[in-house]
Design an enzyme around this catalytic site. Structure first.
Site, PDB file in Angstrom:
ATOM      1  N   SER A 681       0.754  -1.350  -0.022  1.00 23.62           N
ATOM      2  CA  SER A 681       0.082  -0.151   0.078  1.00 23.62           C
ATOM      3  C   SER A 681       0.810   1.377  -0.009  1.00 23.62           C
ATOM      4  CB  SER A 681      -1.005   0.050   1.342  1.00 23.62           C
ATOM      5  OG  SER A 681      -0.130  -0.125   2.391  1.00 23.62           O
ATOM      6  N   LYS A 724      -6.898   3.656   8.043  1.00 20.74           N
ATOM      7  CA  LYS A 724      -5.619   4.610   7.704  1.00 20.74           C
ATOM      8  C   LYS A 724      -6.301   5.893   7.527  1.00 20.74           C
ATOM      9  CE  LYS A 724      -3.513   1.054   4.639  1.00 20.74           C
ATOM     10  NZ  LYS A 724      -3.262   0.639   3.499  1.00 20.74           N
TER      11      LYS A 724
END
Length: 806
Positions: A681, A724
């Protein structure tokens, strides 16, 4: 033929020799022997034809049938044959009486008879009276030896005491000490009486130690047998008394009554009756009776039909959840759905609830609140570190110390068949040579199987279908797929700042005041002090460290009050924090981010929630080498390689020198080097940081990003978007770049996060670079209006459309 030659002037004597196997004859001692070897019979006949004297010498190896002179010891005993008896089997029983010791000087053989030339070996001078301390010690030791030895008659002591000389006493004692051949030969070869006495004292001392030990062991065994016999006799008498009184087998009858009161299922009742019949036939002192009794005690202690009445009121459940937990609206909504089904159907047969989130967000306390809302008993079972399958299924009764598994132990503690059972830290299960506990959990958590859970110890089907199972975990990555398939995942994201402050005001601070005896003191924590603790002393997704810091403040206040200052710190201000908690480990302003060249803000998802991840890149003169530091995993290293390859293929469009791969080295570093990092990511953050370092264009400090990349420049979706986004909001980031494939995850974000972030959905790296990099031709001051324009869109919760790439 004569066997004895007259003694010569030099004292040399010649006699027939009789080899002895494992036997030594001492002087002045009589000994019967059974003679059967032809050579030995010939030696006896030769002696009988003369003066009946013969030399008896021991063999070094008793297994030899026909020993040669080299197989015999050189010191023996001259004996007189006093009696001979022929046996029907061809052997001869001969009684010998020892006369004196002799030392062989030469062996000869004549007519099939072994003869020896020898010299007498008298015992040299020693003690002349039986009152000598050495002799008295030998006699005293021998008396104790005879008393402890079972096969020596006590008459031997009279013979020893009546011996006319010290020599006869010592030889008689030596003859009756049962020791090895080498020790007996050593005593026979002793030079003088004093040495013989010392040798006997040493040998008798060692033998007495062994005899005392044997006697002690014998007495212990006899005592144990006597005690067992005594207890058995008393138990039988007690049974007879009970029979006369009509109260036979009170203990067993009481246990049987307990089992009947449990209303066992038919299968369990039949098994219990068999165990009761066996128990009645066993001796109460036998180990098998203890095993059977423990088994029946476990069956009697388990709940089989007793249950609590459920409080099936959804509104009441909502009130309880709101009282115990702040926020978590989605989680509460999912839980209330399950409770509504329980009210409508009467049971829950769907998947098991699994609460997944970072530490300190209230997973365990949520399980306790669910139990309180339903009016059920709550039992917590920690699975962290469990590596043995027997911990789940129990041990078989064949093992010493066997006991049921943790689930039946939890049911025994609950005392009802319908508790709320929380399986804490299910992602921390291990596996080793003793089995896989996660595989054993499949039966427990499967609604189709746990109606008849079979524990190895109980060996009965136990119904777990009425138990409301709730599991907790920090991450799903460590949970095996078959086990995860049986659970419904409910994610608990990290708390936002305003949620932490509300939780601290409503729950944490009042609880700490109560714990530290300050409940009635009215101590107030100022809002700026609460904010200062949260931002300066904690950096976490949950509130566990936050509560520890509040507890420390409460302790300091309590100490001031205990020291006599009853009005101290009635209101704790932000200025008091340094004195109470020490220097702040975190700078509340360090989250303010500036535009920097070669520094991009990525986002990571860990077991403790979302985290902000800086990506730093330095360009050095070199030959195209790429150095990666920061404890990166293989997947992240591959993402960095893909980023460099993409940039090399687009140097013209990106405004980068095409020969940088030959003239420049790249050093990519992710701080917090001791913390392992992995996953794809960070791909777009790596591209943004490297392009920024090579082109000189700064990366926007107010922008965080996450997404996987391909060599063709596409941006692929990633996981953990909710966590996140919360981490980005906590770090005061205002722009968030996400893959377009993660747009569906935006709806799950808390409203405060959506309103505080301008979210950009992208499909290509061109869009990422257009959003993340400050144009080179503009100064930071010139770029501010455009950035304020983007910030103006903040608060709408909409997805911003990125501009076209330059």
């Amino acid at each position: 033929m004569a066997s004895h030659a007259p003694a010569a002037d030099d004292g040399v004597v010649r006699l027939s020799v009789l080899p002895l196997r494992d036997v030594v004859l001492f002087p002045h001692v009589s000994m019967p022997l059974l003679v059967g070897r032809p050579s030995s019979l010939a030696a006896i006949e030769a002696a009988l034809s003369g003066d009946r004297r013969i030399l008896l010498v021991a063999q070094k190896d008793g297994q030899l049938e026909e020993p040669t002179p080299s197989d015999l010891f050189r010191t023996g005993t001259v004996a007189t044959i006093t009696q001979v008896a022929r046996q029907a089997n061809g052997t001869t029983r001969v009684l010998f009486e020892g006369v004196e010791r002799a030392r062989v000087t030469r062996f000869t053989s004549a007519g099939g008879v072994l003869r020896a030339t020898m010299r007498p070996l008298p015992l040299a001078g020693g003690p002349s009276t039986s009152e000598d301390p050495g002799v008295r010690r030998v006699v005293a030791l021998f008396e104790e030896y005879v008393a402890l030895h079972r096969r020596i008659p006590t008459e031997v002591l009279a013979v020893v005491n009546a011996a006319p000389t010290i020599e006869r006493q010592l030889w008689t004692v030596a003859a009756h000490v049962g020791v090895r051949l080498d020790l007996r030969q050593e005593m026979l070869e002793t030079a003088d009486a004093k040495e013989l006495g010392e040798t006997l004292s040493r040998v008798l001392g060692g033998e007495l130690e062994l005899l005392r030990l044997e006697r002690k062991i014998d007495e212990d065994v006899r005592g144990s047998l006597f005690q067992n016999q005594r207890e058995f006799y008393l138990q039988e008498q007690l049974k007879a008394i009970h029979r006369e009184l009509g109260t036979e087998d009170d203990d067993v009858a009481e246990l049987e009554a307990q089992l009947e009161a449990r209303k066992l299922p038919e299968q369990a009742a039949a098994r219990v009756q068999r165990e009761l019949r066996k128990l009645r036939r066993m001796s109460p002192m036998s180990p098998e009776a203890t095993v059977a009794r423990n088994y029946l005690d476990w069956v009697a202690a388990l709940p089989w039909t007793h249950r609590t009445d459920d409080v099936l009121d959804v509104a009441h459940a909502r009130t309880v959840l709101d009282e115990d937990h702040y926020g978590l609206e989605e989680v509460k909504d999912r839980i209330l759905d399950h409770l509504a089904i329980l009210k409508m159907v009467g049971r829950i047969e769907g998947p098991i609830l699994c609460l997944v989130g970072p530490p300190g967000v209230g997973k365990t306390s949520l399980g306790r609140s669910i139990a309180r809302a339903l009016g059920r008993k709550f039992v917590r079972m920690s699975l962290g570190g469990v590596r043995d399958e027997a911990e789940i299924r129990g041990h078989r009764r064949t093992y010493i110390g066997a006991m049921p598994g943790r689930f039946l132990q939890a049911m025994r503690r609950a005392e009802v068949v319908n508790p709320v059972l929380l399986l804490d830290e299910v992602d921390k299960l291990g596996a080793d040579f003793r089995g896989d506990p996660a595989a054993a959990l499949l039966e427990v958590l499967d609604p189709e199987q746990h109606k008849a859970f079979n524990d190895h110890y109980l060996e009965l089907d136990y119904d777990l279908s009425e138990v409301l199972f709730i599991t907790t975990a920090n991450t799903l990555a460590q949970i095996p797929e078959p086990l995860r398939d049986r659970m419904e995942i409910i994610r608990l994201p990290g708390y936002l700042d305003q949620e932490k402050l509300a939780i601290a005001r409503r729950y944490l601070w009042p609880r700490q005041l109560e714990k530290h005896g300050l409940g009635e003191s009215g101590v107030v924590l100022a809002p700026d002090a609460l904010t200062g603790i949260m931002r300066g002393y904690t950096r976490e997704a949950g509130v566990r460290e936050f509560e520890r810091r509040l507890a420390r403040v409460a302790r300091k206040v309590a100490r001031r009050r205990a020291e006599g200052d009853t009005t101290a710190l009635q209101k704790v201000e932000a200025s008091d924090l340094h004195a109470l908690l020490g220097p702040a480990p975190f700078d509340p302003e360090d989250t303010a981010r500036e535009d920097r060249v070669g520094l991009a803000t990525g986002l990571a998802w860990t077991s403790v929630g979302g985290e902000v991840l800086d990506v730093e890149v330095a360009v050095l003169a070199g030959r195209g080498r790429v150095q990666l530091t920061g404890t990166l995993g293989d997947v992240m290293k591959e993402s960095a390689g893909a980023a460099v390859s993409y940039i090399r293929s687009r140097t013209g469009e990106l405004g980068i020198a095409p020969d940088f791969a030959r003239t420049k080295d790249l050093h990519v570093h992710l701080p917090a080097g001791a913390t392992p990092k992995d996953g794809p990511s960070a791909g777009i953050a790596l591209v943004a940081a490297i392009v920024s370092a090579l082109s000189g264009r700064a990366v926007r400090g107010d922008t965080a990003m996450t997404g996987e990349i391909t060599l063709r420049g596409r941006v692929l979706p990633v996981g953990g978007v909710k966590e996140k986004a919360v981490a980005a909001h906590r770090a005061r980031v205002t722009h968030l770049i996400l893959p377009k494939g993660n747009v569906r995850d935006i709806e799950e974000l808390p409203e405060d996060v959506k309103s505080g972030l301008t979210i950009h959905a992208v499909e290509t790296l061109d869009e990422v670079l257009a959003l993340a990099l400050v144009p080179l031709q503009k100064t930071p001051e010139e770029s501010q209006p455009a950035r304020r324009t983007k910030k103006a869109a903040k608060g709408t919760g909409a997805v911003a459309t990125p501009p076209m790439a330059h």
